[in-house]
Scaffold this active site. Structure first.
Site, short mmCIF file in Angstrom:
data_model
loop_
_atom_site.label_atom_id
_atom_site.label_comp_id
_atom_site.label_asym_id
_atom_site.label_seq_id
_atom_site.Cartn_x
_atom_site.Cartn_y
_atom_site.Cartn_z
N TYR A 154 11.05 -97.11 5.38
CA TYR A 154 10.33 -95.93 5.86
C TYR A 154 10.88 -94.66 5.22
O TYR A 154 10.15 -93.72 4.94
CB TYR A 154 10.39 -95.86 7.39
CG TYR A 154 9.25 -95.08 8.00
CD1 TYR A 154 7.92 -95.45 7.78
CD2 TYR A 154 9.50 -93.98 8.81
CE1 TYR A 154 6.88 -94.73 8.34
CE2 TYR A 154 8.47 -93.27 9.39
CZ TYR A 154 7.16 -93.64 9.15
OH TYR A 154 6.13 -92.93 9.71
N LYS A 161 8.55 -87.27 9.38
CA LYS A 161 8.11 -87.37 10.77
C LYS A 161 9.07 -86.67 11.72
O LYS A 161 8.66 -86.12 12.75
CB LYS A 161 7.94 -88.84 11.17
CG LYS A 161 6.78 -89.55 10.48
CD LYS A 161 5.44 -88.95 10.82
CE LYS A 161 4.29 -89.82 10.30
NZ LYS A 161 2.96 -89.23 10.59
#
Length: 254
Positions: A154, A161
C-alpha cells in the site's frame, strides 16, 4: 426517505463496482438528486451509462489536479443547481511502481502525485465548492486502514490516506461553523478498480474473512448505507471522524 430533496455531487465513480457508485445508488434511492463527475473523456465512457442508470441530473468534467478545471466545474454546478448539500470524494491514485516493494524507494514524483490526487484534491474541492454547499451539509471522503497501520503493497497510498484523514479533521473545524460535517469512511477491502493495483489483494480478502470479528468481508451495500447515514440528519452531530466499515478488522491486534 432520509435525504428527500437533497442534492449530491459524487466525485470518483469508476464503474458499478466502485465505492462511489454504491454511495451514489443509496443516495439516489433515498430521495437525493445526484450529479456525477468524470476526469477525462476516456472515463466519461465508463461513467455515462452509470449516470443514465442512476438517473442523474447531469454529468460534469472535473480534473482534480487542475484548479482552473475545478473552478469551471463549480461554475457549472452553480448554473445547474445553484447550491447543493452533499459532496462525496472518492478519488485516489498512485503509480503502480510506488505500490510495491519498499516505501523508502518511493519516487519524489510518485509521492507528489499520490498526495495531490488522493489528499489535496479534497481540500481543493472544498475550497472551490464551499460557497455552494448549503449550511448543515455533508462532505465525506474514502480512506483505508493503511492510513493508520502498515499494509503491504500500500506504501505511498497509506501516507496519502493519512494526509486525507488529517485533512478531514482540519476541514471539519473550518466548515463546522456553518454546520457542515466532514467525515471519512474507512472501508474494508472490496473488489474495485483501485484494488486491482494492489499486489496480493486476494490474500488480503482471505485474511479479513478469517480474522475479522464478523468473520466475513464487507459488501458494497455496507459502505453505501454508511454513506447514506453520513449524508443524512442522523449524523447531524458527527464530524471530523473516520468510520471503519470493515467487519471489525481494525480492532484486532496480533
Amino acid at each position: 426517505m432520509l435525504i428527500q430533496g437533497k442534492k449530491a455531487l459524487i466525485f470518483g465513480v469508476a464503474n458499478d463496482r466502485s465505492i462511489a457508485y454504491a454511495i451514489a445508488r443509496e443516495l439516489k434511492n433515498n430521495g437525493a438528486s445526484i450529479a456525477l463527475s468524470y476526469g477525462s473523456e476516456v472515463l466519461r465512457k465508463r461513467v455515462e451509462p452509470i449516470h443514465q442508470r442512476l438517473e442523474g441530473d447531469f454529468l460534469f468534467q472535473c480534473d482534480v489536479t487542475d484548479d482552473e478545471a475545478i473552478a469551471r466545474s463549480a461554475e457549472l454546478v452553480a448554473e445547474k443547481w445553484g447550491c447543493f448539500d452533499i459532496l462525496v470524494h472518492s478519488v485516489a491514485f498512485a503509480n503502480r511502481d510506488d505500490l510495491k516493494g519498499r516505501y523508502v524507494d518511493t519516487s519524489r514524483q510518485g509521492f507528489h502525485l499520490a498526495l495531490d490526487i488522493s489528499a489535496y484534491s479534497l481540500v481543493a474541492l472544498c475550497q472551490a465548492y464551499e460557497k455552494l454547499l448549503n449550511d448543515n451539509g455533508s462532505v465525506m471522503a474514502m480512506t483505508y486502514y493503511g492510513a493508520q497501520k502498515v499494509v503491504s503493497n500500500y506504501n505511498v497510498m497509506g501516507v496519502a490516506k493519512a494526509a486525507l484523514e488529517a485533512s478531514v479533521r482540519y476541514l471539519a473545524m473550518d466548515l463546522g461553523e456553518r454546520g457542515i460535517r466532514v467525515n471519512a469512511i474507512s472501508a474494508g477491502p472490496l473488489k474495485t478498480l483501485a484494488a486491482s493495483g494492489i499486489s496480493g489483494f486476494r490474500s488480503i480478502l482471505a485474511t479479513i474473512a478469517e480474522r475479522a470479528p464478523l468473520r466475513r468481508n464487507i459488501t458494497q451495500e455496507d459502505v453505501g448505507k454508511t454513506g447514506l447515514f453520513l449524508a443524512s440528519e442522523l449524523s447531524r452531530s458527527i464530524t471530523g471522524e473516520v468510520f471503519f466499515v470493515d467487519a471489525g478488522y481494525n480492532i484486532m491486534g496480533i
